[in-house]
Motif scaffolding. Structure first.
Motif, PDB file in Angstrom:
ATOM      1  N   GLU A   1       0.811  -1.224   0.000  1.00  0.00           N
ATOM      2  CA  GLU A   1       0.000   0.000   0.000  1.00  0.00           C
ATOM      3  C   GLU A   1       0.841   1.270   0.000  1.00  0.00           C
ATOM      4  N   GLU A   2       2.102   1.134   0.401  1.00  0.00           N
ATOM      5  CA  GLU A   2       2.960   2.337   0.425  1.00  0.00           C
ATOM      6  C   GLU A   2       3.423   2.728  -0.973  1.00  0.00           C
ATOM      7  N   LYS A   3       3.252   1.829  -1.897  1.00  0.00           N
ATOM      8  CA  LYS A   3       3.748   2.081  -3.258  1.00  0.00           C
ATOM      9  C   LYS A   3       2.794   3.002  -4.007  1.00  0.00           C
ATOM     10  N   GLU A   4       3.308   4.134  -4.446  1.00  0.00           N
ATOM     11  CA  GLU A   4       2.452   5.029  -5.224  1.00  0.00           C
ATOM     12  C   GLU A   4       2.779   4.939  -6.708  1.00  0.00           C
ATOM     13  N   ASP A   5       4.080   4.775  -6.974  1.00  0.00           N
ATOM     14  CA  ASP A   5       4.520   4.679  -8.366  1.00  0.00           C
ATOM     15  C   ASP A   5       5.062   3.291  -8.627  1.00  0.00           C
ATOM     16  N   PHE A   6       4.957   2.878  -9.860  1.00  0.00           N
ATOM     17  CA  PHE A   6       5.497   1.574 -10.234  1.00  0.00           C
ATOM     18  C   PHE A   6       6.598   1.767 -11.267  1.00  0.00           C
ATOM     19  N   GLY A   7       7.481   0.794 -11.314  1.00  0.00           N
ATOM     20  CA  GLY A   7       8.567   0.866 -12.280  1.00  0.00           C
ATOM     21  C   GLY A   7       9.614   1.883 -11.867  1.00  0.00           C
ATOM     22  N   ILE A   8      10.445   2.247 -12.830  1.00  0.00           N
ATOM     23  CA  ILE A   8      11.599   3.102 -12.537  1.00  0.00           C
ATOM     24  C   ILE A   8      11.637   4.297 -13.489  1.00  0.00           C
ATOM     25  N   ALA A   9      11.795   5.480 -12.897  1.00  0.00           N
ATOM     26  CA  ALA A   9      11.984   6.683 -13.714  1.00  0.00           C
ATOM     27  C   ALA A   9      13.221   7.452 -13.269  1.00  0.00           C
ATOM     28  N   LYS A  10      13.543   7.353 -11.948  1.00  0.00           N
ATOM     29  CA  LYS A  10      14.690   8.104 -11.426  1.00  0.00           C
ATOM     30  C   LYS A  10      15.840   7.156 -11.109  1.00  0.00           C
ATOM     31  N   VAL A  11      17.031   7.718 -11.084  1.00  0.00           N
ATOM     32  CA  VAL A  11      18.219   6.893 -10.838  1.00  0.00           C
ATOM     33  C   VAL A  11      18.109   6.134  -9.519  1.00  0.00           C
ATOM     34  N   GLU A  12      17.629   6.820  -8.483  1.00  0.00           N
ATOM     35  CA  GLU A  12      17.616   6.184  -7.169  1.00  0.00           C
ATOM     36  C   GLU A  12      16.519   5.122  -7.050  1.00  0.00           C
ATOM     37  N   GLU A  13      15.710   4.979  -8.097  1.00  0.00           N
ATOM     38  CA  GLU A  13      14.701   3.917  -8.067  1.00  0.00           C
ATOM     39  C   GLU A  13      15.257   2.584  -8.585  1.00  0.00           C
ATOM     40  N   PHE A  14      16.425   2.635  -9.219  1.00  0.00           N
ATOM     41  CA  PHE A  14      17.098   1.379  -9.553  1.00  0.00           C
ATOM     42  C   PHE A  14      17.612   0.769  -8.253  1.00  0.00           C
ATOM     43  N   THR A  15      17.861  -0.527  -8.261  1.00  0.00           N
ATOM     44  CA  THR A  15      18.439  -1.132  -7.057  1.00  0.00           C
ATOM     45  C   THR A  15      19.940  -0.874  -7.053  1.00  0.00           C
ATOM     46  N   TRP A  16      20.541  -1.027  -5.889  1.00  0.00           N
ATOM     47  CA  TRP A  16      22.002  -0.792  -5.795  1.00  0.00           C
ATOM     48  C   TRP A  16      22.746  -1.725  -6.735  1.00  0.00           C
ATOM     49  N   LYS A  17      22.222  -2.946  -6.922  1.00  0.00           N
ATOM     50  CA  LYS A  17      22.899  -3.895  -7.808  1.00  0.00           C
ATOM     51  C   LYS A  17      22.805  -3.427  -9.256  1.00  0.00           C
ATOM     52  N   GLN A  18      21.683  -2.828  -9.599  1.00  0.00           N
ATOM     53  CA  GLN A  18      21.555  -2.318 -10.967  1.00  0.00           C
ATOM     54  C   GLN A  18      22.509  -1.150 -11.198  1.00  0.00           C
ATOM     55  N   LEU A  19      22.759  -0.368 -10.143  1.00  0.00           N
ATOM     56  CA  LEU A  19      23.724   0.731 -10.273  1.00  0.00           C
ATOM     57  C   LEU A  19      25.154   0.182 -10.334  1.00  0.00           C
ATOM     58  N   LEU A  20      25.420  -0.846  -9.543  1.00  0.00           N
ATOM     59  CA  LEU A  20      26.746  -1.485  -9.616  1.00  0.00           C
ATOM     60  C   LEU A  20      26.996  -2.046 -11.019  1.00  0.00           C
ATOM     61  N   ASP A  21      25.958  -2.626 -11.612  1.00  0.00           N
ATOM     62  CA  ASP A  21      26.036  -3.097 -12.999  1.00  0.00           C
ATOM     63  C   ASP A  21      26.718  -2.079 -13.904  1.00  0.00           C
ATOM     64  N   SER A  22      26.289  -0.821 -13.735  1.00  0.00           N
ATOM     65  CA  SER A  22      26.758   0.219 -14.655  1.00  0.00           C
ATOM     66  C   SER A  22      28.250   0.481 -14.457  1.00  0.00           C
ATOM     67  N   ASP A  23      28.760   0.214 -13.260  1.00  0.00           N
ATOM     68  CA  ASP A  23      30.187   0.394 -13.006  1.00  0.00           C
ATOM     69  C   ASP A  23      30.994  -0.828 -13.403  1.00  0.00           C
ATOM     70  N   ALA A  24      30.313  -1.961 -13.576  1.00  0.00           N
ATOM     71  CA  ALA A  24      31.024  -3.178 -14.001  1.00  0.00           C
ATOM     72  C   ALA A  24      31.214  -3.183 -15.508  1.00  0.00           C
ATOM     73  N   CYS A  25      30.461  -2.335 -16.192  1.00  0.00           N
ATOM     74  CA  CYS A  25      30.518  -2.277 -17.654  1.00  0.00           C
ATOM     75  C   CYS A  25      31.879  -1.735 -18.101  1.00  0.00           C
ATOM     76  N   THR A  26      32.514  -2.464 -19.002  1.00  0.00           N
ATOM     77  CA  THR A  26      33.840  -2.060 -19.471  1.00  0.00           C
ATOM     78  C   THR A  26      33.778  -1.302 -20.801  1.00  0.00           C
ATOM     79  N   ARG A  27      32.588  -1.019 -21.276  1.00  0.00           N
ATOM     80  CA  ARG A  27      32.369  -0.355 -22.565  1.00  0.00           C
ATOM     81  C   ARG A  27      32.929  -1.186 -23.723  1.00  0.00           C
TER      82      ARG A  27
END
Ligand code: SF4
Ligand code: SF4
Length: 677
Positions: free
Chosen positions: A254-280
Motif C-alpha cells: 500500500e505504500e507504493k504510489e509509483d510503479f517501475g523506474i523513472a529516477k536513478v535512485e529507483e534502480f536497485t544498488w545492484k543495478q547501479l553497480l552493474d553500470s560500473d562493471a561495464c567495461t564499454r
C-alpha cells in the motif's frame, strides 16, 4: 650456491616506499568507498547466499574468461593482459614476502622457474597491450568509443611493464646474475646496458617503476580500470533466477504510489553497480537488433548513461550528506539551491533516456548473453516500461489496443474468446474436462489459436502427437493469453491478472505437465508462473518431438531432400538453452541438409517480435525481420525452419518482402515433422 635473487638493494628508501604504498591504497580505498556510497543511493536488493556457486562463477567468468574468450581477438588480448599482470602481481607479493618478512619465497628451482614465468608474463601483458592499442586505434571497431582514460590506462600499464624489464636488465647487468638465463628478456636487455653495480640509473628506474605501479593502484577507482574490481564483484553478485524471469511487482504494497523506474535512485544498488562493471566493450551493442537496425537503443550507451546519472546524483547526495536510502530527499534540500534541486529531481527516464529507447527493445536477451561482465540490462528496460505504462499511462497506441484485447478477450488479437478452440474443429482433440486426465496439457497459445497461419502449426502438433500416441488434451476456451507480451510491454498488472486466472484453471484441471509450441508461453509458464504458485513441468514441443524421435515413436516415412536452415528463437535458445532438440529432429529426417546461418545458437538474431514488439509498429530504421530473413536467405535454403509462432510470422513476412516465397518456404518444426513422419 642456492639460486635466489639479490634483494634489499634500497633498504634506505623502504620507509618512503611503504608510506607511498599506504597513500596509494588510501586514495584507491577512498575512491571505491565513494563509489560504494553512490551504488547505495539505489533501492535495497538481496543478493546473498549460494556463496560457493558465486565463487565458481567468479572463477569461470573472471579468471577463466568464459564469455570474454568467445570473441577471440579481444578475448585473447584481454586474457594476455589479465594473466600477465596476475602473475607479475604474484611475483611482487612473493618478493615483498622475502624482502620484508624474511620468508624464503624465491629460492632454488622454484625461483628459477618463477623468474622465467615472470618474464613470459611481462611479455604476454605487453603483447596484449599492443594488440589492444592496435584494435582501439588502428582497427577502430564501431563498438569501441575512445576516451582519454582508455589511452591513459594502456600507457600506464605499458610503462609499468617496460620500466620493469629495464630495471631487470640493469640489475642483471650490474650484478652479473648467474641465473640470468631464466630471465631471458632481462638478460637480453642487460646485454645492451652498462655493467656497473646497481646505482643511480637502477635506482632511478626502481623509483619510476614503483611510482607508476602505485599510481596505477591509486588511479583504479577513478578510471575504467575500476572494472578490475567491479566486474568480478558484479559476476559474484549476478542473479540466479532463471534467465528469462522478470521480478514481479507487489501490488499489495500500500505504500507504493509509483510503479517501475523513472529516477536513478529507483534502480536497485545492484543495478547501479552493474553500470560500473561495464567495461564499454560494446559486445551487447554489436549483437543488439535494435541498435543494428538503427533504432535509438544501445544497451552499452544505456548502461553508461545510468553510470553517469548515478555519479551525478550520487555526488550531489554525498555533498549534502543525505541519507543514502532516503526515498524522499528533495524536501530536505535547502530551498533556492536550483542546481542541486535540478540534479536531484532529474528524471533518468524522459530526460536522459527517451521512451523511444525503452520501446525499441525486443527483449531478445542478446545483450545479457554476450556481456562478459554479466550486466543485467533487461530488468532495467522492463522496469522503465512499467513506469510508462503503470504510473504515467504513456505508451504506444498499438500497445493500448493489445492490452484491451487481452483484457476483453484473453488474447492480443482481440478475437472473441469463445472461438479459442475453433482451430481444433474436426480434429477430435479432447479438452481436459472431456478427457478426464491426460499426460500432457497441450498449451496452444494465442497465436496457435487465432492466427490463421499459426493455427496450421497447432493442427500439425496435434497430428504428430496423435501419431506418436502421446496422451494429451487442451484447455479449449478455458485457456487465456499467458501474459508474456503484457509483461514485457510493462503491463504487469494485466500480466498478473492473466496469470492468476490461468493458474487457477490449470490447478482446477489437475495439470502437471504442459507442452507448448510457443517459446513465449513456454518461458513464462516455466520460469515465471512459479513466482505466483504455478509449478508445472513445462516443455517445448521441439523437446518432446526430439524425445519421440529418439524413442522411435516417430520415424520418418519418407525423406526430405531439402536444404534447411533453422532459426533459433530468442525465448527458446538464449532464454532456455534449447538449441539441440530442434536440430536433432531435423537431422533425423533423411535427405535434410541442415545449414546454419552466420548468426546462430547464442548469437542468433532476433526476428523482431519479442518483448511485445509483435504488437507495435516498427517505424524507425531497418525492419528487424527483413535483416533476419537476409541471414536466412544467405544460406540458400529451400526451407526455413522455426519453432516459434512469432518467428514464423516475421520470417514468412520477410521472405514475402524479399519476393522469395516461390522458392523458400517457412515452416514450424511440427509442420515439417508432420509432413514426413
Ligand atoms: S534485449 Fe535485445 S533488443 Fe533489447 S537491448 Fe538487449 S540486445 Fe537490444
Ligand atoms: S554492458 Fe556488458 S557487453 Fe555491454 S559494453 Fe558493458 S561490459 Fe560490454
Amino acid at each position: 650456491m642456492v639460486p635466489t635473487r639479490e634483494l634489499g638493494m634500497y633498504q634506505s628508501g623502504y620507509p618512503i616506499m611503504w608510506l607511498l604504498t599506504l597513500i596509494a591504497f588510501s586514495i584507491a580505498g577512498y575512491g571505491f568507498y565513494r563509489r560504494y556510497r553512490q551504488w547505495r543511493i539505489g533501492r535495497p536488493e538481496g543478493r546473498t547466499g549460494r556463496v560457493e556457486e558465486r565463487l565458481v562463477r567468479v572463477l569461470t567468468d573472471a579468471f577463466g574468461h568464459r564469455k570474454i574468450i568467445k570473441n577471440p581477438f579481444p578475448g585473447w588480448m584481454h586474457w594476455l593482459i589479465f594473466w600477465g599482470f596476475a602473475v607479475l602481481f604474484t611475483g611482487t607479493l612473493l618478493t615483498a614476502a622475502q624482502e620484508d618478512l624474511g620468508l624464503k619465497t624465491l629460492e632454488g628451482s622454484f625461483y628459477l622457474v618463477f623468474s622465467l614465468a615472470l618474464d613470459l608474463a611481462g611479455l604476454a601483458a605487453l603483447t596484449g597491450i599492443g594488440l589492444a592499442a592496435y584494435r582501439r586505434y588502428i582497427i577502430r571497431p564501431e563498438s569501441l568509443d575512445n576516451r582519454p582514460e582508455d589511452g591513459i590506462a594502456l600507457l600506464l600499464m605499458a610503462a609499468i611493464l617496460i620500466t620493469g624489464f629495464i630495471l631487470e636488465g640493469l640489475r642483471i647487468a650490474g650484478t652479473g646474475d648467474p641465473w640470468a638465463a631464466w630471465s631471458p628478456v632481462g638478460a637480453l636487455l642487460a646485454g645492451l646496458m652498462p655493467g656497473q653495480a646497481p646505482g643511480g640509473l637502477h635506482l632511478g628506474f626502481w623509483w619510476n617503476h614503483l611510482l607508476l605501479s602505485l599510481g596505477f593502484i591509486a588511479y583504479l577507482p577513478y578510471s575504467k580500470l575500476m572494472h578490475i574490481v567491479t566486474t568480478p564483484l558484479n559476476q559474484y553478485l549476478a542473479s540466479f533466477e532463471p534467465k528469462g524471469a522478470l521480478a514481479p511487482v507487489d501490488f499489495e504494497d500500500e505504500e507504493k504510489e509509483d510503479f517501475g523506474i523513472a529516477k536513478v535512485e529507483e534502480f536497485t544498488w545492484k543495478q547501479l553497480l552493474d553500470s560500473d562493471a561495464c567495461t564499454r566493450c560494446g559486445r551487447c551493442q554489436d549483437n543488439c537488433p535494435a541498435h543494428l537496425s538503427g533504432k535509438p537503443l544501445s544497451p552499452k550507451n544505456l548502461t553508461q548513461a545510468l553510470r553517469e546519472a548515478m555519479i551525478e546524483k550520487g555526488q550531489v547526495l554525498q555533498g549534502l550528506q543525505a541519507a543514502t536510502r532516503s526515498r524522499d530527499i528533495s524536501g530536505e534540500i535547502a530551498a533556492g539551491d536550483d542546481v542541486v534541486n535540478a540534479s536531484l529531481n532529474r528524471q533518468f527516464l524522459g530526460e536522459i533516456i527517451s521512451p523511444e529507447t525503452v520501446w525499441a527493445c525486443t527483449t531478445c536477451r542478446s545483450c545479457e548473453e554476450q556481456c562478459p561482465a554479466l550486466v543485467e540490462h533487461l530488468p532495467k528496460i522492463v522496469e522503465m516500461r512499467r513506469n510508462l505504462v503503470l504510473s504515467e499511462s504513456v505508451f504506444p497506441a498499438e500497445a493500448q489496443l493489445a492490452f484491451r484485447n487481452m483484457e476483453n478477450n484473453g488474447n492480443p488479437w482481440g478475437i472473441g474468446w469463445a472461438s479459442r478452440a475453433d482451430w481444433a474443429e474436426g480434429l477430435e482433440v479432447p479438452t481436459l474436462a472431456e478427457a478426464g486426465e491426460a499426460e500432457y496439457l497441450y498449451w496452444v497459445g494465442c497465436a496457435g489459436s487465432f492466427d490463421l497461419r499459426n493455427k496450421k502449426v497447432s493442427q500439425a502438433v496435434v497430428a504428430v502427437l496423435k501419431r506418436a500416441g502421446v496422451s494429451f488434451a487442451i484447455l479449449g476456451t478455458g485457456e487465456k493469453c499467458c501474459g508474456d507480451s503484457a509483461r514485457r510491454l510493462g503491463n504487469e498488472y494485466l500480466y498478473q491478472s492473466l496469470v492468476e486466472e490461468n493458474i487457477s484453471t490449470l490447478k482446477e484441471n489437475g495439470v502437471k505437465k504442459i507442452v507448448t509450441h510457443c517459446p513465449h508461453c513456454f518461458n513464462t509458464l516455466k520460469n515465471e508462473y512459479p513466482q505466483f504458485g504455478g509449478d508445472f513441468t513445462v516443455i517445448h514441443h521441439t523437446q518432446l518431438l526430439a524425445e519421440l524421435v529418439a524413442d522411435g515413436r516417430l520415424t520418418p516415412k519418407c525423406g526430405l531432400p531439402r536444404k534447411v536452415t533453422y532459426h533459433d528463437s530468442c525465448y527458446l535458445g538464449r532464454y532456455n538453452d534449447v538449441y539441440s532438440p530442434p536440430r536433432q529432429v531435423l537431422q533425423a529426417i533423411p535427405g535434410v541438409n541442415l545449414v546454419e546461418m552466420g548468426r546462430h545458437l547464442e548469437k542468433s538474431f532476433c526476428c523482431g517480435a519479442g518483448g511485445g514488439r509483435m504488437w507495435l509498429e516498427e517505424t524507425i530504421g531497418q525492419r528487424i525481420n527483413a535483416m533476419r530473413t537476409t541471414d536466412a536467405l544467405q544460406t540458400g535454403p529451400d526451407l526455413v525452419a522455426t519453432a516459434c509462432p512469432f518467428c514464423l510470422t516475421m520470417l514468412e513476412d520477410g521472405v514475402k518482402g524479399q519476393e522469395a516465397s516461390d522458392r523458400v518456404k517457412v515452416m514450424d518444426l511440427a509442420e515439417i515433422v508432420s509432413s514426413v513422419m
